[in-house]
Design a protein around this motif. Structure first.
Motif, PDB file in Angstrom:
ATOM      1  N   TYR A   1     -98.995-109.406  -4.193  1.00 21.61           N
ATOM      2  CA  TYR A   1     -99.550-110.319  -3.194  1.00 21.61           C
ATOM      3  C   TYR A   1    -100.472-109.575  -2.241  1.00 21.61           C
ATOM      4  O   TYR A   1    -100.080-108.577  -1.638  1.00 21.61           O
ATOM      5  CB  TYR A   1     -98.406-110.971  -2.425  1.00 21.61           C
ATOM      6  N   LEU A   2    -101.690-110.081  -2.117  1.00 23.49           N
ATOM      7  CA  LEU A   2    -102.637-109.592  -1.120  1.00 23.49           C
ATOM      8  C   LEU A   2    -102.977-110.751  -0.194  1.00 23.49           C
ATOM      9  O   LEU A   2    -103.682-111.676  -0.586  1.00 23.49           O
ATOM     10  CB  LEU A   2    -103.913-109.063  -1.777  1.00 23.49           C
ATOM     11  N   PRO A   3    -102.480-110.747   1.053  1.00 22.88           N
ATOM     12  CA  PRO A   3    -102.848-111.803   2.001  1.00 22.88           C
ATOM     13  C   PRO A   3    -104.262-111.584   2.528  1.00 22.88           C
ATOM     14  O   PRO A   3    -104.869-110.542   2.295  1.00 22.88           O
ATOM     15  CB  PRO A   3    -101.806-111.648   3.109  1.00 22.88           C
ATOM     16  N   GLN A   4    -104.774-112.575   3.246  1.00 22.57           N
ATOM     17  CA  GLN A   4    -106.107-112.435   3.840  1.00 22.57           C
ATOM     18  C   GLN A   4    -106.165-111.220   4.749  1.00 22.57           C
ATOM     19  O   GLN A   4    -107.144-110.488   4.754  1.00 22.57           O
ATOM     20  CB  GLN A   4    -106.479-113.697   4.628  1.00 22.57           C
ATOM     21  N   GLU A   5    -105.136-111.025   5.535  1.00 20.28           N
ATOM     22  CA  GLU A   5    -105.038-109.857   6.401  1.00 20.28           C
ATOM     23  C   GLU A   5    -103.683-109.209   6.156  1.00 20.28           C
ATOM     24  O   GLU A   5    -102.664-109.883   6.211  1.00 20.28           O
ATOM     25  CB  GLU A   5    -105.170-110.262   7.871  1.00 20.28           C
ATOM     26  N   PHE A   6    -103.695-107.922   5.863  1.00 21.90           N
ATOM     27  CA  PHE A   6    -102.425-107.245   5.612  1.00 21.90           C
ATOM     28  C   PHE A   6    -102.291-106.063   6.574  1.00 21.90           C
ATOM     29  O   PHE A   6    -103.268-105.417   6.953  1.00 21.90           O
ATOM     30  CB  PHE A   6    -102.313-106.791   4.156  1.00 21.90           C
ATOM     31  N   GLY A   7    -101.057-105.821   6.975  1.00 24.34           N
ATOM     32  CA  GLY A   7    -100.797-104.722   7.895  1.00 24.34           C
ATOM     33  C   GLY A   7    -100.635-103.407   7.162  1.00 24.34           C
ATOM     34  O   GLY A   7    -100.189-103.371   6.013  1.00 24.34           O
ATOM     35  N   TYR A   8    -100.994-102.335   7.821  1.00 24.59           N
ATOM     36  CA  TYR A   8    -100.826-101.010   7.234  1.00 24.59           C
ATOM     37  C   TYR A   8    -100.726 -99.985   8.356  1.00 24.59           C
ATOM     38  O   TYR A   8    -101.095-100.249   9.511  1.00 24.59           O
ATOM     39  CB  TYR A   8    -101.999-100.666   6.304  1.00 24.59           C
ATOM     40  N   TYR A   9    -100.193 -98.823   8.006  1.00 26.31           N
ATOM     41  CA  TYR A   9    -100.066 -97.728   8.964  1.00 26.31           C
ATOM     42  C   TYR A   9    -101.334 -96.882   8.920  1.00 26.31           C
ATOM     43  O   TYR A   9    -101.649 -96.275   7.897  1.00 26.31           O
ATOM     44  CB  TYR A   9     -98.830 -96.890   8.642  1.00 26.31           C
ATOM     45  N   ARG A  10    -102.048 -96.840  10.032  1.00 28.79           N
ATOM     46  CA  ARG A  10    -103.355 -96.185  10.060  1.00 28.79           C
ATOM     47  C   ARG A  10    -103.275 -94.687   9.763  1.00 28.79           C
ATOM     48  O   ARG A  10    -104.228 -94.111   9.242  1.00 28.79           O
ATOM     49  CB  ARG A  10    -104.006 -96.404  11.428  1.00 28.79           C
ATOM     50  N   ARG A  11    -102.146 -94.059  10.066  1.00 29.75           N
ATOM     51  CA  ARG A  11    -102.030 -92.608   9.852  1.00 29.75           C
ATOM     52  C   ARG A  11    -101.596 -92.263   8.428  1.00 29.75           C
ATOM     53  O   ARG A  11    -101.637 -91.098   8.044  1.00 29.75           O
ATOM     54  CB  ARG A  11    -101.056 -91.999  10.863  1.00 29.75           C
ATOM     55  N   PHE A  12    -101.175 -93.268   7.661  1.00 25.07           N
ATOM     56  CA  PHE A  12    -100.839 -93.020   6.257  1.00 25.07           C
ATOM     57  C   PHE A  12    -102.111 -92.702   5.478  1.00 25.07           C
ATOM     58  O   PHE A  12    -103.176 -93.240   5.758  1.00 25.07           O
ATOM     59  CB  PHE A  12    -100.201 -94.251   5.633  1.00 25.07           C
ATOM     60  N   THR A  13    -101.986 -91.837   4.473  1.00 27.74           N
ATOM     61  CA  THR A  13    -103.074 -91.716   3.511  1.00 27.74           C
ATOM     62  C   THR A  13    -103.007 -92.910   2.557  1.00 27.74           C
ATOM     63  O   THR A  13    -102.010 -93.641   2.523  1.00 27.74           O
ATOM     64  CB  THR A  13    -102.959 -90.417   2.697  1.00 27.74           C
ATOM     65  N   VAL A  14    -104.059 -93.082   1.779  1.00 26.87           N
ATOM     66  CA  VAL A  14    -104.073 -94.163   0.784  1.00 26.87           C
ATOM     67  C   VAL A  14    -102.868 -94.020  -0.145  1.00 26.87           C
ATOM     68  O   VAL A  14    -102.143 -94.992  -0.409  1.00 26.87           O
ATOM     69  CB  VAL A  14    -105.381 -94.134  -0.022  1.00 26.87           C
ATOM     70  N   ARG A  15    -102.645 -92.797  -0.612  1.00 27.69           N
ATOM     71  CA  ARG A  15    -101.536 -92.569  -1.546  1.00 27.69           C
ATOM     72  C   ARG A  15    -100.191 -92.878  -0.895  1.00 27.69           C
ATOM     73  O   ARG A  15     -99.334 -93.527  -1.498  1.00 27.69           O
ATOM     74  CB  ARG A  15    -101.565 -91.113  -2.040  1.00 27.69           C
ATOM     75  N   GLU A  16    -100.021 -92.424   0.343  1.00 31.63           N
ATOM     76  CA  GLU A  16     -98.757 -92.652   1.034  1.00 31.63           C
ATOM     77  C   GLU A  16     -98.499 -94.147   1.236  1.00 31.63           C
ATOM     78  O   GLU A  16     -97.370 -94.609   1.078  1.00 31.63           O
ATOM     79  CB  GLU A  16     -98.767 -91.943   2.389  1.00 31.63           C
ATOM     80  N   PHE A  17     -99.547 -94.887   1.568  1.00 31.95           N
ATOM     81  CA  PHE A  17     -99.362 -96.315   1.801  1.00 31.95           C
ATOM     82  C   PHE A  17     -98.982 -97.035   0.507  1.00 31.95           C
ATOM     83  O   PHE A  17     -98.062 -97.857   0.491  1.00 31.95           O
ATOM     84  CB  PHE A  17    -100.624 -96.929   2.393  1.00 31.95           C
TER      85      PHE A  17
END
Length: 277
Positions: A105-121
């Motif tokens: 699932y990809l919502p219109q807006e999704f939350g994420y941790y800005r300090r995570f790397t792409v791989r970590e997220f």
């Protein structure tokens, strides 16, 4: 060359996993009603059946597209009717933990941790979706490669452009190799070249996955979708192929392409007249 089914992750399978498929449709709704907020019935009496393939979900603002996607993702509970996902009821108050492991699932807006790397997220999302620990590194690498971010995998999320963040969102949606993939406006923020690559990825995924793509861009539907679902005021207006949609319009309807004219014709039918905006 491997097929989509051969490309799926291998893992220890339970007896239930090995049993023959017990459902005719990956998604089946009958008289489905879903509220947006406390009062408005954003999806109102929807009958719909979707199987393997790429299904474009179209409709004007307020048509109920996002509400439907959220119900299919088990984020919202139906207020009436029935909804079955992979043969299981998605209604009621019971948890859907096992079902969610098989949905992306990809919502219109999704939350994420800005300090995570792409791989970590993406690893974190794989963990939330209960991807077996031994399979996580390969699953994450494959997901970031499929969205063209392998060379940015170790960069922090806060350093990415909006389009790259959107592609990370797509990566987390596919990291668990879902049977149902739900994408709400996935091309938002993508440049033309990235949109072309996404269309190709959707076509690949649709060979063995039920993909539902909500979009305002009719041309994306023509290029990537095997099927078009048109909603208006929470109800099904049309379901058919892109060619069927194009055939519904004519020179007298608004639009710069046959698909846009078909879209306009169906939304401006009897009882559907609209103002200039």
């Amino acid at each position: 060359m491997t097929t989509g089914k051969e490309h799926r992750m291998t893992s220890a399978a339970s007896a239930a996993d090995l049993a023959p498929t017990a459902y005719a449709w990956e998604i089946r709704a009958t008289g489905l009603k879903v509220r947006a907020g406390r009062r408005r019935m954003a999806v109102d009496g929807l009958d719909l059946a979707l199987g393997t393939g790429v299904h474009g979900l179209l409709g004007p603002n307020g048509a109920g597209k996002t509400t439907l996607i959220r119900a299919l993702a088990t984020v919202l509970r139906p207020a009436g009717g029935t909804l079955e996902l992979l043969g299981e009821s998605a209604g009621g108050r019971s948890g859907h933990r096992a079902l969610r492991r098989r949905i992306g699932y990809l919502p219109q807006e999704f939350g994420y941790y800005r300090r995570f790397t792409v791989r970590e997220f993406v690893e974190y999302m794989a963990w939330l979706k209960e991807v077996p620990k031994a399979e996580v590194p390969a699953a994450v690498q494959r997901a970031v490669e499929r969205v063209g971010l392998a060379d940015r995998a170790d960069e922090r999320m806060k350093a990415l452009s909006g389009g790259m963040v959107r592609r990370v969102g797509i990566a987390q949606a596919i990291v668990n190799d879902p049977v149902i993939l739900l994408l709400d406006e996935p091309t938002a923020g993508l440049d033309p070249a990235q949109r072309l690559r996404l269309r190709k990825l959707l076509q690949e995924l649709g060979t063995d996955t039920c993909v539902v793509v909500s979009t305002h861009l009719v041309e994306d539907v023509a290029a990537a979708c095997t099927d078009v679902v048109l909603l208006d005021e929470g109800r099904l207006v049309f379901q058919g192929t892109p060619d069927d949609l194009a055939a519904a319009g004519g020179p007298g309807h608004m639009g710069d392409s046959p698909l846009e004219r078909g879209y306009s014709a169906l939304l401006r039918g009897p009882g559907r007249e609209r103002g200039a905006w």
